[in-house]
Write an enzyme that holds these catalytic residues in place. Structure first.
Site, PDB file in Angstrom:
ATOM      1  N   ARG A 270       0.820  -1.216   0.000  1.00 12.97           N
ATOM      2  CA  ARG A 270       0.000   0.000   0.000  1.00 12.97           C
ATOM      3  C   ARG A 270       0.852   1.265   0.000  1.00 12.97           C
ATOM      4  O   ARG A 270       0.382   2.329  -0.430  1.00 12.97           O
ATOM      5  CB  ARG A 270      -0.992  -0.013   1.172  1.00 12.97           C
TER       6      ARG A 270
ATOM      7  N   GLU B 153       5.132 -10.387  15.317  1.00 10.48           N
ATOM      8  CA  GLU B 153       4.674 -10.981  16.575  1.00 10.48           C
ATOM      9  C   GLU B 153       4.958 -12.494  16.569  1.00 10.48           C
ATOM     10  O   GLU B 153       5.441 -13.049  17.539  1.00 10.48           O
ATOM     11  CB  GLU B 153       3.187 -10.703  16.756  1.00 10.48           C
TER      12      GLU B 153
HETATM   13  P1  AMP Z   1       4.710  -2.292  11.513  1.00 13.93           P
HETATM   14  O1  AMP Z   1       5.925  -2.938  10.941  1.00 13.93           O
HETATM   15  O2  AMP Z   1       4.225  -2.958  12.752  1.00 13.93           O
HETATM   16  O3  AMP Z   1       4.871  -0.799  11.668  1.00 13.93           O
HETATM   17  O4  AMP Z   1       3.543  -2.529  10.472  1.00 13.93           O
HETATM   18  C1  AMP Z   1       3.455  -1.718   9.362  1.00 13.93           C
HETATM   19  C2  AMP Z   1       3.000  -2.440   8.129  1.00 13.93           C
HETATM   20  O5  AMP Z   1       1.890  -3.299   8.380  1.00 13.93           O
HETATM   21  C3  AMP Z   1       2.538  -1.424   7.119  1.00 13.93           C
HETATM   22  O6  AMP Z   1       2.964  -1.838   5.840  1.00 13.93           O
HETATM   23  C4  AMP Z   1       1.039  -1.412   7.248  1.00 13.93           C
HETATM   24  O7  AMP Z   1       0.424  -1.314   6.005  1.00 13.93           O
HETATM   25  C5  AMP Z   1       0.678  -2.712   7.925  1.00 13.93           C
HETATM   26  N1  AMP Z   1      -0.169  -2.570   9.122  1.00 13.93           N
HETATM   27  C6  AMP Z   1       0.175  -2.843  10.405  1.00 13.93           C
HETATM   28  N2  AMP Z   1      -0.825  -2.638  11.242  1.00 13.93           N
HETATM   29  C7  AMP Z   1      -1.863  -2.205  10.488  1.00 13.93           C
HETATM   30  C8  AMP Z   1      -3.209  -1.805  10.775  1.00 13.93           C
HETATM   31  N3  AMP Z   1      -3.705  -1.822  12.017  1.00 13.93           N
HETATM   32  N4  AMP Z   1      -3.979  -1.400   9.752  1.00 13.93           N
HETATM   33  C9  AMP Z   1      -3.489  -1.380   8.496  1.00 13.93           C
HETATM   34  N5  AMP Z   1      -2.254  -1.742   8.152  1.00 13.93           N
HETATM   35  C10 AMP Z   1      -1.432  -2.153   9.133  1.00 13.93           C
END
Ligand code: AMP
Length: 171
Positions: A59, A96
């Site tokens: 995205r 996780e």
């Molecule tokens: P992180 O590595 O935990 O910051 O997760 C970020 C990635 O996961 C990004 O590419 C987001 O598009 C996706 N992502 C994680 N959590 C969500 C959420 N609650 N809603 C939408 N996309 C998420």
């Protein structure tokens, strides 16, 4: 930006139980909010001499491409393993449960370039941090990470270094 916030749809328990997924597709589908978001990104970064925008699969591509175009910058993409056809460098990050990895082409960013990393949502910051490491390994200058949405309660900005994190909307 409140019209944009109103179009971000919360989807509980997607893709797994306990996660509230921020669905940004209604923002893209509406011409006025899509334009408002891209214009807001452009106005934040237009004076920062960004030479390359890095979009994170998948995205992040949707915002990185129009932003790079409007800034007059180049576009490059950080992809999941096995998707990029040329030689790559890879960074692994933990989830996780288990781990994941992202890759950049070895010539995607050049030493000294001013790079902006773009994604839709900042959660824990693990994904963006891996891309930051890929950019650093190529000797480029990471100006900032820029997101449509920051989920502040997950601590991603702290992990990435708050001064390097920009988000149009926070939750
Ligand atoms: P992180 O590595 O935990 O910051 O997760 C970020 C990635 O996961 C990004 O590419 C987001 O598009 C996706 N992502 C994680 N959590 C969500 C959420 N609650 N809603 C939408 N996309 C998420």
């Amino acid at each position: 930006m409140e019209a944009v916030r109103a179009r971000i749809r919360d989807v509980p328990d997607f893709p797994q139980k306990g996660v509230v997924f921020k669905d940004i597709t209604p923002v893209l589908a509406d011409p006025a909010t899509f334009r408002e978001v891209i214009d807001a990104f452009v106005s934040r970064w237009k004076d920062e001499r960004i030479s390359k925008v890095v979009g994170i699969e998948s995205r992040g591509f949707l915002f990185a491409a129009p932003l790079a175009y409007a800034l007059g910058a180049g576009l490059t993409i950080a992809r999941k393993p096995g998707k990029l056809p040329w030689e790559t460098i890879r960074e692994v990050y933990s989830l996780e449960y288990g781990e994941n990895a992202l890759e950049l082409h070895i010539d995607a960013v050049k030493a000294g370039e001013r790079v902006l990393v773009v994604d839709d949502v900042l959660a824990t910051g693990g994904t963006a941090d891996a891309v930051g490491r890929l950019v650093a390994r190529q000797g480029a200058h990471l100006v900032a990470y820029s997101f449509l949405v920051e989920l502040g309660f997950l601590g991603g900005a702290k992990r990435l270094g708050r001064e390097h994190v920009h988000a149009l909307l926070s939750y």
